[in-house]
Write an enzyme that holds these catalytic residues in place. Sequence first.
Site, PDB file in Angstrom:
ATOM      1  N   CYS A   1       2.542 -10.587  20.535  1.00 41.61           N
ATOM      2  CA  CYS A   1       3.789  -9.916  20.145  1.00 41.61           C
ATOM      3  C   CYS A   1       3.800  -9.609  18.640  1.00 41.61           C
ATOM      4  O   CYS A   1       3.448 -10.444  17.812  1.00 41.61           O
ATOM      5  CB  CYS A   1       4.988 -10.790  20.510  1.00 41.61           C
TER       6      CYS A   1
ATOM      7  N   CYS B   1      13.809 -15.070  36.252  1.00 40.06           N
ATOM      8  CA  CYS B   1      13.783 -14.402  34.944  1.00 40.06           C
ATOM      9  C   CYS B   1      12.342 -14.085  34.565  1.00 40.06           C
ATOM     10  O   CYS B   1      11.482 -14.967  34.628  1.00 40.06           O
ATOM     11  CB  CYS B   1      14.332 -15.318  33.851  1.00 40.06           C
TER      12      CYS B   1
HETATM   13 FE1  SF4 Z   1       7.927 -11.792  20.307  1.00 41.80          FE
HETATM   14 FE2  SF4 Z   1      10.072 -12.678  21.641  1.00 41.80          FE
HETATM   15 FE3  SF4 Z   1       8.238 -14.402  20.617  1.00 41.80          FE
HETATM   16 FE4  SF4 Z   1       9.809 -13.092  18.947  1.00 41.80          FE
HETATM   17  S1  SF4 Z   1      10.480 -14.580  20.521  1.00 41.80           S
HETATM   18  S2  SF4 Z   1       7.586 -13.342  18.721  1.00 41.80           S
HETATM   19  S3  SF4 Z   1      10.038 -11.145  20.007  1.00 41.80           S
HETATM   20  S4  SF4 Z   1       7.924 -12.930  22.240  1.00 41.80           S
END
Ligand code: SF4
Length: 329
Positions: free
Chosen positions: A66, A110
């Site tokens: 991510c 989910c």
């Molecule tokens: Fe990515 Fe969600 Fe993890 Fe933030 S919480 S790094 S947006 S996967």
Amino acid sequence: MTLTDCKSLTSEESHIRFDWKLDEIEKILRGPLIDLLWQAQQVHRNFNSEYKVQLASLLSVKTGGCEEDCAYCSQSIHNSSDISDQTDFDIKGVIEQAKLAKEAGADRFCMGWAWREIREGKPFESMLQMVRGVKSLGLEACVTGGMLTDQQAKRLAEAGLNAYNHNLDTSPEHYEKIISTRTYQERLETLIRVRAAGITICCGGIIGMGETTKDRASFLKVLANMNPHPESVPINALVPVEGTPLESLEMVDPLEMVRMVATARILMPKSRIRLSAGREQLGKEAQILCLLAGADSIFYGDSLLTTSNPSVKADRELLASAGVKVNCK
Ligand code: SF4
Ligand code: SAM
Ligand code: DTB
């Protein structure tokens, strides 16, 4: 409403409010625990006809890689946690997992995508098919996948999506110490898009990330002054993951989770307050106190996204020992 009043709520007090002030919330959060619990129980029983716990199972469909830099997260490319990138476009496989969750007793399924925003094309078409498949099993479907467009929200609603999880994570003041690649305002706008499409909102956060009690109150204020309140409010305790900037933070005091749950219950009487990440570290007694404080949902299943969760067997035993009923439909 004072916390020390051990009386039933009057009809005036039973109104749902959307105008909470920071000092009022802080007073509740810091109040004597024994009174806080009593007040939360009264609110819970007053606004909810029966005490039933919703069981929500989680599956990570797209794991790791991510672009966001959330300091708590094992899935960020900015962190060095040992999580390999993996995307599961296998719609049948996901539906099979949902079926197993349903057989184990889940109400809601989910699905998580670790990315900044939903991608058009094959990923999004697969997501829509997964939502339809989960719904066809008679389960509620929830997706968490970062930011989305109005059009994507509309198509998810048409596919039958019940809820979209998008957390604010912490107070507006503490936020910039945790995430720099996405603003608080962007998160709020995503929530507005979800709401406008007619999908319910699942929005909460994490405690134990170095925030103050005032930050916790400020975070709850943002949630509690949304009108309507988020239908689901996940309260996570930070699970410190190796390779993240928060790896060496200590697990939060279990009674702080009890206080957060109880305060969330008082502020948002009808929302589903979900006792979320960190339950393994809480222990049985603190989890039961959270149920008593008004938590009426848990993540159910042996794993969360990249970390573990209490086993189905342990949770069955926990809920039975607390004497609470499960399933919400
Ligand atoms: Fe990515 Fe969600 Fe993890 Fe933030 S919480 S790094 S947006 S996967
Ligand atoms: N990428 C999407 C997003 O951020 O919106 C969805 C997945 S993200 C992992 C969902 C939420 O899980 C985060 O907003 C955060 O509140 C929670 N979370 C992630 N890692 C956590 C951790 N180590 N401890 C506690 N909660 C965590
Ligand atoms: C939420 O608030 N908590 C869940 C769900 N929404 C997606 C995720 C918890 C993740 C815990 C850390 C992990 O397993 O990676």
